[in-house]
Design an enzyme around this catalytic site. Structure first.
Site, mmCIF file in Angstrom:
data_model
loop_
_atom_site.group_PDB
_atom_site.id
_atom_site.type_symbol
_atom_site.label_atom_id
_atom_site.label_comp_id
_atom_site.label_asym_id
_atom_site.label_seq_id
_atom_site.Cartn_x
_atom_site.Cartn_y
_atom_site.Cartn_z
ATOM 1 N N GLU A 1 -29.931 -2.366 10.685
ATOM 2 C CA GLU A 1 -28.942 -3.362 11.115
ATOM 3 C C GLU A 1 -28.541 -4.295 9.963
ATOM 4 O OE1 GLU A 1 -31.667 -4.484 14.183
ATOM 5 O OE2 GLU A 1 -30.392 -3.742 15.795
ATOM 6 N N GLU B 1 -33.673 3.784 14.137
ATOM 7 C CA GLU B 1 -34.320 2.695 14.868
ATOM 8 C C GLU B 1 -35.166 3.229 16.030
ATOM 9 O OE1 GLU B 1 -31.936 -0.947 16.287
ATOM 10 O OE2 GLU B 1 -32.314 0.233 18.074
ATOM 11 N N GLU B 2 -34.774 4.350 16.594
ATOM 12 C CA GLU B 2 -35.453 4.865 17.787
ATOM 13 C C GLU B 2 -36.614 5.800 17.495
ATOM 14 O OE1 GLU B 2 -34.973 3.526 20.541
ATOM 15 O OE2 GLU B 2 -33.065 2.533 20.219
ATOM 16 N N ASP C 1 -38.615 -2.542 22.159
ATOM 17 C CA ASP C 1 -37.463 -2.687 23.065
ATOM 18 C C ASP C 1 -37.497 -1.586 24.128
ATOM 19 O OD1 ASP C 1 -36.512 -4.583 21.218
ATOM 20 O OD2 ASP C 1 -35.468 -3.013 20.086
ATOM 21 N N LEU D 1 -27.449 3.189 18.744
ATOM 22 C CA LEU D 1 -26.673 2.371 19.676
ATOM 23 C C LEU D 1 -27.184 0.940 19.573
ATOM 24 C CD1 LEU D 1 -24.384 3.468 21.286
ATOM 25 C CD2 LEU D 1 -25.850 3.590 23.272
ATOM 26 N N ASP D 2 -26.341 0.103 19.021
ATOM 27 C CA ASP D 2 -26.714 -1.304 18.870
ATOM 28 C C ASP D 2 -26.118 -2.095 20.023
ATOM 29 O OD1 ASP D 2 -27.620 -3.677 17.238
ATOM 30 O OD2 ASP D 2 -25.475 -4.089 17.438
HETATM 31 P P1 AHG Z 1 -30.522 -2.835 19.853
HETATM 32 O O1 AHG Z 1 -29.683 -2.718 21.073
HETATM 33 O O2 AHG Z 1 -30.186 -1.836 18.801
HETATM 34 O O3 AHG Z 1 -31.997 -2.901 20.145
HETATM 35 O O4 AHG Z 1 -30.157 -4.199 19.123
HETATM 36 C C1 AHG Z 1 -30.077 -5.384 19.865
HETATM 37 C C2 AHG Z 1 -30.036 -6.527 18.906
HETATM 38 C C3 AHG Z 1 -28.670 -6.894 18.378
HETATM 39 O O5 AHG Z 1 -27.656 -6.027 18.644
HETATM 40 C C4 AHG Z 1 -28.362 -8.220 19.024
HETATM 41 O O6 AHG Z 1 -27.715 -9.052 18.123
HETATM 42 C C5 AHG Z 1 -29.707 -8.752 19.391
HETATM 43 O O7 AHG Z 1 -30.537 -7.648 19.586
HETATM 44 C C6 AHG Z 1 -29.669 -9.573 20.613
HETATM 45 O O8 AHG Z 1 -30.924 -10.101 20.806
HETATM 46 P P2 AHG Z 1 -31.195 -11.289 21.855
HETATM 47 O O9 AHG Z 1 -31.021 -10.705 23.205
HETATM 48 O O10 AHG Z 1 -32.610 -11.699 21.527
HETATM 49 O O11 AHG Z 1 -30.203 -12.377 21.528
HETATM 50 MN MN MN Z 2 -29.533 -2.763 17.095
HETATM 51 MN MN MN Z 3 -30.274 0.284 18.934
#
Ligand code: AHG
Ligand code: MN
Ligand code: MN
Length: 325
Positions: A273, A91-92, A62, A116-117
């Site tokens: 998560e 996660e990071e 990500d 930070l989710d």
């Molecule tokens: P993070 O920001 O910690 O990387 O998590 C993002 C996750 C979660 O929060 C969310 O439900 C999902 O990614 C969304 O993914 P899509 O954009 O693929 O739907």
């Molecule tokens: Mn997340």
């Molecule tokens: Mn995150």
């Protein structure tokens, strides 16, 4: 009305939970403090030149946002300085961090977290959150930490929670006997008990999934989605799991992140998560499984960043999804 604060709640309940050590209670309080500081920055992010990506990519691939890095560094610093946390996995970070090496820290607990989710939502002022889980370390306190201290099944969690930076800021956590929600009162700088003993409704009116990926879902998941469409079931999808699951806890319904072509095992990470949020939803009376109908909390964890598909929410809604699997 006088509401009890997070500190008061932790002290009052210290003797009621099976994890009654002062060390454990202190850890929960430190997580509360770190959350308040993250909240302060999240709330005025637009003023601090801290929006946008920082140019790196994390171990899951990500884009890392500046606020991801800020929240991550802050969680690590606070937990380390607490003196009562043996180490963390985030996660990071590619690997875990052992606080006990070159220090006098001796603790029985390790913390896993997603600092930070939903961070892709930061720049557009949509809810994000911090998710955490606390495990008892498996290795002896005199030994260095190992990956096994973190790669534990969800059913070994001694506590799990999240802080949601939404229209109001809430901290929701469980130590395995009930789920309690605290709302942040900025005036006094404290989380105050606002949602005692939270229970998820047995059925809700929303399903929640990124339906844009439907041509890469399994036929079974698509059959369920067709059934939702034929019943005109309402869809809600924020794209911050913590916010989608919080709504599901409060209003009932089901959140799904199934396998896709680009993420065959699903995208969400078990340690940071899926497990903490599954513990909360189960403690509130709901169900959390993967696409193979396995209970999330029973899954073996072999890698820090292992992923799983997830179907989580109200008992009747998850059972309906199961009938299609
Ligand atoms: P993070 O920001 O910690 O990387 O998590 C993002 C996750 C979660 O929060 C969310 O439900 C999902 O990614 C969304 O993914 P899509 O954009 O693929 O739907
Ligand atoms: Mn997340
Ligand atoms: Mn995150």
């Amino acid at each position: 009305m006088r509401r009890i604060t997070l500190d008061e709640f932790i002290i009052a309940n210290q003797n009621l939970t099976k994890n009654a050590s002062g060390e454990f209670s202190g850890l929960l309080r430190h997580l509360g403090i770190a959350s308040k500081i993250i909240n302060r920055v999240v709330n005025k992010a637009g003023l601090l030149d801290i929006l946008g990506v920082d140019g790196s990519v994390n171990s899951t691939g990500d884009d890392v946002q500046k606020l991801d890095t800020y929240a991550n560094d802050l969680m690590i610093e606070y937990l380390k300085n607490s003196g009562i946390c043996a180490g963390v996995a985030s996660e990071e970070n590619e690997t875990f961090i052992d606080f006990t090496s070159n220090s006098k820290i001796r603790s029985s607990y390790v913390v896993v977290f997603d600092p930070l989710d939903g961070s892709s939502n930061i720049d557009v002022n949509i809810s994000v959150g911090t998710i955490f889980g606390i495990y008892k370390r498996l290795s002896h306190e005199d030994r260095p930490l190992s990956q096994n201290d973190f790669c534990q099944r969800g059913n070994e969690l001694v506590a799990a929670g999240y802080v949601l930076h939404g229209t109001s800021t809430m901290l929701v956590f469980t130590t395995g006997d009930s789920v309690n929600g605290f709302t942040y009162d900025r005036g006094i700088g404290e989380f105050c008990l606002s949602h005692p003993n939270m229970k998820i409704p047995p059925k809700g009116k929303y399903y929640s999934i990124n339906q844009g990926y439907s041509n890469t879902f399994s036929p079974n998941i698509n059959a369920y989605l067709n059934a939702c469409a034929s019943k005109n079931t309402a869809l809600r999808y924020i794209g911050s799991m913590v916010a989608d699951v919080h709504r599901t806890l409060y209003m009932g319904g089901v959140f799904l992140y199934p396998g896709t072509h680009s993420h065959p095992e699903g995208k969400l990470r078990i340690l940071y998560e899926c497990n903490p949020l599954s513990m909360i939803i189960e403690q509130a009376g709901g169900i959390s499984i993967n696409e193979k109908k396995q209970r999330i909390l029973d899954l073996d964890v072999n890698q820090l960043h292992q992923k799983s598909s997830i179907i989580i929410g109200s008992k009747e809604d998850v059972e309906e999804v199961i009938s299609f699997l």
